[in-house]
Design a protein around this motif. Structure first.
Motif, PDB file in Angstrom:
ATOM      1  N   GLN A 189       0.833  -1.199   0.000  1.00  0.00           N
ATOM      2  CA  GLN A 189       0.000   0.000   0.000  1.00  0.00           C
ATOM      3  C   GLN A 189       0.870   1.253   0.000  1.00  0.00           C
ATOM      4  O   GLN A 189       0.591   2.210  -0.723  1.00  0.00           O
ATOM      5  N   ALA A 190       1.933   1.258   0.781  1.00  0.00           N
ATOM      6  CA  ALA A 190       2.840   2.403   0.815  1.00  0.00           C
ATOM      7  C   ALA A 190       3.484   2.625  -0.550  1.00  0.00           C
ATOM      8  O   ALA A 190       3.636   3.766  -0.988  1.00  0.00           O
ATOM      9  N   ASP A 191       3.847   1.531  -1.232  1.00  0.00           N
ATOM     10  CA  ASP A 191       4.413   1.655  -2.575  1.00  0.00           C
ATOM     11  C   ASP A 191       3.403   2.252  -3.545  1.00  0.00           C
ATOM     12  O   ASP A 191       3.740   3.103  -4.356  1.00  0.00           O
ATOM     13  N   LEU A 192       2.168   1.797  -3.474  1.00  0.00           N
ATOM     14  CA  LEU A 192       1.126   2.340  -4.352  1.00  0.00           C
ATOM     15  C   LEU A 192       0.921   3.822  -4.113  1.00  0.00           C
ATOM     16  O   LEU A 192       0.795   4.603  -5.056  1.00  0.00           O
ATOM     17  N   GLU A 193       0.883   4.212  -2.866  1.00  0.00           N
ATOM     18  CA  GLU A 193       0.681   5.615  -2.533  1.00  0.00           C
ATOM     19  C   GLU A 193       1.863   6.460  -2.987  1.00  0.00           C
ATOM     20  O   GLU A 193       1.685   7.559  -3.499  1.00  0.00           O
ATOM     21  N   ALA A 194       3.067   5.941  -2.838  1.00  0.00           N
ATOM     22  CA  ALA A 194       4.259   6.680  -3.260  1.00  0.00           C
ATOM     23  C   ALA A 194       4.291   6.813  -4.784  1.00  0.00           C
ATOM     24  O   ALA A 194       4.645   7.874  -5.311  1.00  0.00           O
ATOM     25  N   ASP A 195       3.918   5.750  -5.494  1.00  0.00           N
ATOM     26  CA  ASP A 195       3.925   5.781  -6.952  1.00  0.00           C
ATOM     27  C   ASP A 195       2.874   6.722  -7.520  1.00  0.00           C
ATOM     28  O   ASP A 195       3.099   7.372  -8.533  1.00  0.00           O
ATOM     29  N   SER A 196       1.737   6.808  -6.867  1.00  0.00           N
ATOM     30  CA  SER A 196       0.653   7.630  -7.393  1.00  0.00           C
ATOM     31  C   SER A 196       0.707   9.072  -6.892  1.00  0.00           C
ATOM     32  O   SER A 196      -0.062   9.908  -7.346  1.00  0.00           O
ATOM     33  N   GLY A 197       1.594   9.345  -5.952  1.00  0.00           N
ATOM     34  CA  GLY A 197       1.664  10.679  -5.386  1.00  0.00           C
ATOM     35  C   GLY A 197       0.558  10.958  -4.393  1.00  0.00           C
ATOM     36  O   GLY A 197       0.347  12.087  -3.973  1.00  0.00           O
ATOM     37  N   TYR A 198      -0.160   9.914  -4.031  1.00  0.00           N
ATOM     38  CA  TYR A 198      -1.277  10.052  -3.089  1.00  0.00           C
ATOM     39  C   TYR A 198      -0.766  10.444  -1.710  1.00  0.00           C
ATOM     40  O   TYR A 198       0.222   9.913  -1.235  1.00  0.00           O
ATOM     41  N   GLN A 199      -1.448  11.413  -1.112  1.00  0.00           N
ATOM     42  CA  GLN A 199      -1.171  11.775   0.270  1.00  0.00           C
ATOM     43  C   GLN A 199      -2.496  11.882   1.002  1.00  0.00           C
ATOM     44  O   GLN A 199      -3.411  12.566   0.542  1.00  0.00           O
ATOM     45  N   PRO A 200      -2.626  11.216   2.121  1.00  0.00           N
ATOM     46  CA  PRO A 200      -3.871  11.318   2.874  1.00  0.00           C
ATOM     47  C   PRO A 200      -4.105  12.762   3.314  1.00  0.00           C
ATOM     48  O   PRO A 200      -3.160  13.519   3.521  1.00  0.00           O
ATOM     49  N   ARG A 201      -5.361  13.128   3.472  1.00  0.00           N
ATOM     50  CA  ARG A 201      -5.700  14.505   3.843  1.00  0.00           C
ATOM     51  C   ARG A 201      -5.037  14.919   5.137  1.00  0.00           C
ATOM     52  O   ARG A 201      -4.585  16.047   5.269  1.00  0.00           O
ATOM     53  N   TYR A 202      -4.976  14.029   6.088  1.00  0.00           N
ATOM     54  CA  TYR A 202      -4.411  14.390   7.388  1.00  0.00           C
ATOM     55  C   TYR A 202      -2.893  14.530   7.329  1.00  0.00           C
ATOM     56  O   TYR A 202      -2.293  15.070   8.233  1.00  0.00           O
ATOM     57  N   GLY A 203      -2.257  14.085   6.247  1.00  0.00           N
ATOM     58  CA  GLY A 203      -0.815  14.144   6.163  1.00  0.00           C
ATOM     59  C   GLY A 203      -0.299  15.348   5.370  1.00  0.00           C
ATOM     60  O   GLY A 203       0.868  15.647   5.372  1.00  0.00           O
ATOM     61  N   ARG A 204      -1.211  16.053   4.678  1.00  0.00           N
ATOM     62  CA  ARG A 204      -0.780  17.189   3.858  1.00  0.00           C
ATOM     63  C   ARG A 204      -0.653  18.450   4.691  1.00  0.00           C
ATOM     64  O   ARG A 204      -1.391  18.658   5.641  1.00  0.00           O
ATOM     65  N   LYS A 205       0.266  19.269   4.273  1.00  0.00           N
ATOM     66  CA  LYS A 205       0.422  20.566   4.921  1.00  0.00           C
ATOM     67  C   LYS A 205       0.006  21.644   3.940  1.00  0.00           C
ATOM     68  O   LYS A 205       0.246  21.553   2.761  1.00  0.00           O
ATOM     69  N   GLY A 206      -0.574  22.664   4.489  1.00  0.00           N
ATOM     70  CA  GLY A 206      -0.887  23.818   3.658  1.00  0.00           C
ATOM     71  C   GLY A 206      -2.263  23.906   3.325  1.00  0.00           C
ATOM     72  O   GLY A 206      -3.179  24.011   2.910  1.00  0.00           O
TER      73      GLY A 206
END
Length: 58
Positions: A41-58
């Motif tokens: 799952q971490a690989d998929l998220e890293a490949d797609s550029g996906y970031q969970p809402r709670y992890g984004r800044k700004g």
């Protein structure tokens, strides 16, 4: 330990498969499968550029 995790990553995170191939109990096989799923799952998220809402800044 690395062999079991590698097997789970390459052949699918199936605890039954791991238990049969390595002769380990189902709790141990489930832990390896869970770890493999998290890594996949971490690989998929890293490949797609996906970031969970709670992890984004700004």
């Amino acid at each position: 330990m690395d062999r079991q995790l590698e097997e789970a990553l390459t052949h699918g995170a199936d605890p039954l498969h791991l238990a049969l191939v390595f002769g380990i109990d189902e709790k141990t096989a489930s832990r390896y499968a869970d770890s493999a799923r998290q890594l996949l799952q971490a690989d998929l998220e890293a490949d797609s550029g996906y970031q969970p809402r709670y992890g984004r800044k700004g």
